[in-house]
Each structure stands twice: as C-alpha cells, then as structure tokens.
Design an enzyme around this catalytic site. Structure first.
Site, PDB file in Angstrom:
ATOM      1  NE  ARG A 134       4.908 -19.042 -18.603  1.00 37.28           N
ATOM      2  CZ  ARG A 134       5.683 -19.205 -19.648  1.00 37.28           C
ATOM      3  NH1 ARG A 134       6.895 -19.705 -19.512  1.00 37.28           N
ATOM      4  NH2 ARG A 134       5.244 -18.869 -20.840  1.00 37.28           N
ATOM      5  CE  LYS A 156      -1.483  -9.484   2.669  1.00 35.84           C
ATOM      6  NZ  LYS A 156      -2.253  -8.313   3.129  1.00 35.84           N
ATOM      7  CD  GLU A 198       2.459  -1.804  10.445  1.00 33.29           C
ATOM      8  OE1 GLU A 198       1.736  -2.657  10.988  1.00 33.29           O
ATOM      9  OE2 GLU A 198       2.091  -1.145   9.432  1.00 33.29           O
ATOM     10  CE  LYS A 244       3.188 -10.325   7.705  1.00 38.23           C
ATOM     11  NZ  LYS A 244       3.361  -9.158   6.871  1.00 38.23           N
ATOM     12  CD  GLU A 254      -5.323  -9.855   4.601  1.00 40.21           C
ATOM     13  OE1 GLU A 254      -4.157  -9.746   4.224  1.00 40.21           O
ATOM     14  OE2 GLU A 254      -6.074  -8.895   4.802  1.00 40.21           O
ATOM     15  NE  ARG A 258      -0.761 -12.169   5.590  1.00 42.60           N
ATOM     16  CZ  ARG A 258       0.189 -12.478   4.723  1.00 42.60           C
ATOM     17  NH1 ARG A 258       0.190 -13.653   4.130  1.00 42.60           N
ATOM     18  NH2 ARG A 258       1.136 -11.620   4.433  1.00 42.60           N
ATOM     19  CG  ASN A 262      -5.699  -5.912   7.729  1.00 43.70           C
ATOM     20  OD1 ASN A 262      -4.550  -5.705   7.352  1.00 43.70           O
ATOM     21  ND2 ASN A 262      -6.549  -6.660   7.037  1.00 43.70           N
ATOM     22  CG  HIS A 265      -3.464  -1.703   8.899  1.00 40.01           C
ATOM     23  ND1 HIS A 265      -2.930  -1.929  10.153  1.00 40.01           N
ATOM     24  CD2 HIS A 265      -2.418  -1.699   8.045  1.00 40.01           C
ATOM     25  CE1 HIS A 265      -1.622  -2.063  10.047  1.00 40.01           C
ATOM     26  NE2 HIS A 265      -1.274  -1.926   8.780  1.00 40.01           N
ATOM     27  CG  HIS A 269      -5.190   1.289   4.813  1.00 46.13           C
ATOM     28  ND1 HIS A 269      -5.593  -0.025   4.708  1.00 46.13           N
ATOM     29  CD2 HIS A 269      -3.839   1.285   4.789  1.00 46.13           C
ATOM     30  CE1 HIS A 269      -4.515  -0.794   4.642  1.00 46.13           C
ATOM     31  NE2 HIS A 269      -3.439  -0.030   4.688  1.00 46.13           N
ATOM     32  CG  HIS A 283       1.643   2.101   6.434  1.00 40.49           C
ATOM     33  ND1 HIS A 283       0.332   1.943   6.041  1.00 40.49           N
ATOM     34  CD2 HIS A 283       1.959   0.991   7.150  1.00 40.49           C
ATOM     35  CE1 HIS A 283      -0.111   0.776   6.488  1.00 40.49           C
ATOM     36  NE2 HIS A 283       0.860   0.177   7.154  1.00 40.49           N
TER      37      HIS A 283
END
Ligand code: NAD
Ligand code: ZN
Length: 387
Positions: A134, A156, A198, A244, A254, A258, A262, A265, A269, A283
């Site tokens: 947990r 994340k 990035e 960041k 987000e 945040r 992107n 992106h 993507h 990426h």
C-alpha cells in the site's frame, strides 16, 4: 565498460533543487559524480532502511555495480531486479514481476525502492512503489536526460494499457532524486537529443532567458563541458528541474498550470501514436516537432506570436539535431485525418473545441481552451502538403 561513479568527497560542484510539496517535499541533487553519495544520503534520510533497485538490461552493466558499491559503502543493504529495456516493460507482466520481486526481497514499510534508469524504469518502479504494501517510499536515480529533467520529478508514475500509454498509474512522489550528470556520458546521442527537446521546452514555455542561454551554450550541454555557468550540462539540468519543481509545487495533480508542461505534446503525441510508438520517432523527437508546430500554429493564428520567433525555435531545435517538421519523420507519414483522430482520442474534443498550449512568443506559453478543431485540421493539412 562501467561508468565511473565518484565518491562524495570528489564532488566539487553540485546543485540541490527542492520540490516544495509540504510534508512530501524532496530534494533533487544534481551534479557530476553525485551518485557516489547515494548510500550516505539514503542512510541519512532513512537510517537502517533496506533498498531494492529496479533497473534495465542496458543500465545494469554500466551503472549498477557502482550504485551497489555506493550503497554498501554506507552500510545500506540492497537487492535488485533487471528488466528488459524499452517501453514494453511498462506492462502488466513486467509490473507483476517487479512487485513480486520487491515483496520477495522482504522490502517492508520504511524500506526503499530505487528506480535506476530512464523514464521507463522511473514510471515502472515508481508505480510498483506506490502500490506494494500500500505504498513504499522510493528514490529516483535517473540515467537519461529525459528522466533527469522531466520524468523523475513530479511524482507521475504509470504503466501502459492496451488502450493507450500511461493509463494505469498513480501520483506518488519520490523522497529523493539523485541526478548524476556524468551517467549521461554513455547515453546514445539520439536519446540525449530527445531529452534535450524537453529541456528546451522549459525555456520555450516560461523562461526566454534560459532559451537564449541554451541557444548560446547547447553544444556545451551536449558535451558535458564547462560554460560561464560552471558545468553547462549540470546548470541546464538544474534550471530545468527548478522550472518543473515550481510548476509541480503550484499544481501537483495537473488541474491547471501543470498543463503548460504539455507544450508541443498534443501534436507530438499524435505523431508518436501515428508512428506506432516505434523507434521511427522517439518521444522527445515528436515533442520537438510538436513544439515547432505549436509555435507555427500560434504565429498563423491571428499573429498571436511573431513568425520570426517560430522560425528561431525551429532553427535552434534543428541545429541541435532534432526533427522540426512532420516531413523529417521517416515515411510513411500519418495523414491529416489520422492525426486528427489521434488528437481527438488524446484530448477529447468538446463541441469541436480543443485545449492547446499556445504561445505569445518564446517563454510565454498559455492554456487555450477554445481552439477550433477545424482550424487545427486546416493547419495540419497545410503542413503535410509542404515539400
Ligand atoms: N512520469 C513522468 O512525468 C514522465 C514524463 C516524461 C516521460 N515519461 C515516460 O518516460 C519514458 C521515456 O523515458 P526515456 O526516454 O528515459 O526512455 P528509456 O527509459 O526507455 O531510456 C531510453 C534508452 O536508454 C537506455 N539507457 C538509460 N540510461 C542509459 C545510460 N546512462 N547509458 C546508456 N543507455 C541508457 C535505456 O535502457 C533505453 O534503452 C516513457 O515511458 C514516458 O512515458 C514519464
Ligand atoms: Zn514529454
């Protein structure tokens, strides 16, 4: 060849960036050789804790022995699992293996998982840490540029679903990030460049002065050499992490700011997915094209951004060896229809309107919720028609 991990005493220049999240705050330690101090840092943070290292088959022979030594020299016990490299390890079968290995090694509450690798390992090990018993604490030791400036910071974690990337995961912050910039010396140049996209993103979205600095110093960042700011690579990684960290501290989950991360992106993507997430387009490469497109789209849109700024962005990314046009992708290229379909899946078009990160110029990105899908379609078909 084993990459050298210097002892803490040999570290002459390092930077510490704090991610300020109240009780869940943590430090990012950045510099050449800082992995040598990993054991001491862990012993200080969690006296008596055992550790379990998750890494991949490319990283293990290069870096794992030195990491084990750094832990042993501080009296920190450790076990490890080595998984296959690449995105395919962010899957249920590998996730299960990692979770079972952690439990099997008798890692308990109070012990630590260590993610040693790129973004794939960080996401996989971080998610395992989020759910085994947990929730276990974990430490990120990122070994790619992308992981050092992006994925290891912000908590994340995820694995992939048959329905799409990163759909099964959790927010789970690490308790420490140790970004040893010397570990990047063995990274293939194409991976380094992808991470650089990035890094450039932080300048483009909110820090024009950093973009100017990168424009002047990017070669030193790649070479790992010294600039007027000391070690150029270390400095650029620290600036990126600070950017960041500031955004994550404002909006951990987000729901607002945040989303600025992107930038590039939405287009990126769609291009990545259009290429089947293959080696044809990494990426970071997709994000380089995506950012160039976001600037051009903003410039085309009632002159929101000066055309010269968009051209400057493309010029910089191309100079660093990144693709900036859809045509730079090895064929076959996705069609406008396919790209629009993928954008719709990724972003959910609401009543013909899309949310996009647009720019007023370099260092001035903002969230635009009312972008007309038809306008994006026209823009993409024009781009695809260019020679
Ligand atoms: N959690 C987040 O916030 C976040 C953000 C961005 C990306 N990501 C995820 O990160 C992943 C991509 O990360 P990545 O680009 O680091 O890919 P990666 O982890 O696959 O690493 C790229 C390649 O480099 C190899 N490698 C790693 N370190 C090395 C070293 N020091 N020397 C030589 N080879 C080395 C790896 O084995 C791999 O083959 C994606 O799954 C993406 O979804 C997550
Ligand atoms: Zn990205």
């Amino acid at each position: 060849m084993t990459a050298p991990v210097r002892s803490a005493a040999a570290v002459d220049e390092r930077e510490i960036v704090n991610v300020n999240l109240g009780a869940r705050s943590y430090d990012i330690v950045i510099g050449r050789g800082v992995a040598g101090s990993l054991g001491e840092r862990i012993a200080a943070l969690r006296p008596g804790a055992k550790t379990f290292v998750v890494t991949d088959e490319n990283v293990a022979p290069l870096i794992l022995p030195a990491i084990k030594q750094a832990l042993a020299s501080a009296g920190v016990k450790t076990d490890s699992i080595v998984v296959p490299p690449g995105e395919s390890s962010k899957s249920f079968p590998v996730f299960e293996q990692v979770c079972e290995a952690i439990v099997g090694a008798r890692i308990e509450r109070g012990d630590l998982v260590i993610a040693l690798g790129g973004g794939v390992i960080g996401d996989l090990a971080g998610f395992a840490a989020a759910v085994v018993r947990r929730g276990l604490d974990y430490v990120q030791v990122p070994t790619t540029l992308l992981a050092q400036v992006d994925s290891s910071v912000g908590g994340k974690t995820a694995i992939d679903s048959a329905h799409g990337k990163n759909l099964i995961g959790a927010f789970h912050q690490p308790i420490l990030v140790v970004a040893d910039t010397a570990l990047l010396d063995t990274l293939p140049i194409r991976e380094f460049r992808a991470g650089y996209a990035e890094m450039a993103k932080y300048g483009l979205l909110g820090d024009a002065a950093f973009f100017d600095w990168l424009d002047a110093n990017w070669k030193e960042v790649f070479a790992g050499g010294k600039s007027s700011e000391g070690f150029a690579r270390d400095h650029a990684i620290a600036v990126s992490c600070r950017a960041k960290a500031a955004i994550v501290a404002r909006d951990e989950r987000e729901t607002g700011d945040r989303q600025l991360l992107n930038l590039g992106h939405t287009f990126g993507h769609a291009l990545e997915a259009g290429c089947g997430f293959s080696q044809r387009l990494l990426h970071g490469e997709a994000i380089a094209i995506g950012m160039a497109l976001a600037f051009e789209f903003s410039a085309a849109r009632q002159g929101l951004c000066a055309k010269a700024e968009a051209a400057r962005v493309a010029r910089h990314l191309a100079a660093a060896g990144l693709p900036t046009r859809i045509q730079d992708i090895p064929p076959p290229l996705p069609s406008t229809g396919e790209l629009m379909e993928l954008i719709a899946q990724d972003k959910k078009i609401k009543r013909g309107r899309l949310t996009f990160i647009l720019v007023r110029g370099i260092g001035d990105a903002f969230i635009e919720t009312g972008v007309d899908a038809a306008e994006v379609r026209t823009f993409l078909s024009e781009k695809l028609a260019e020679q």
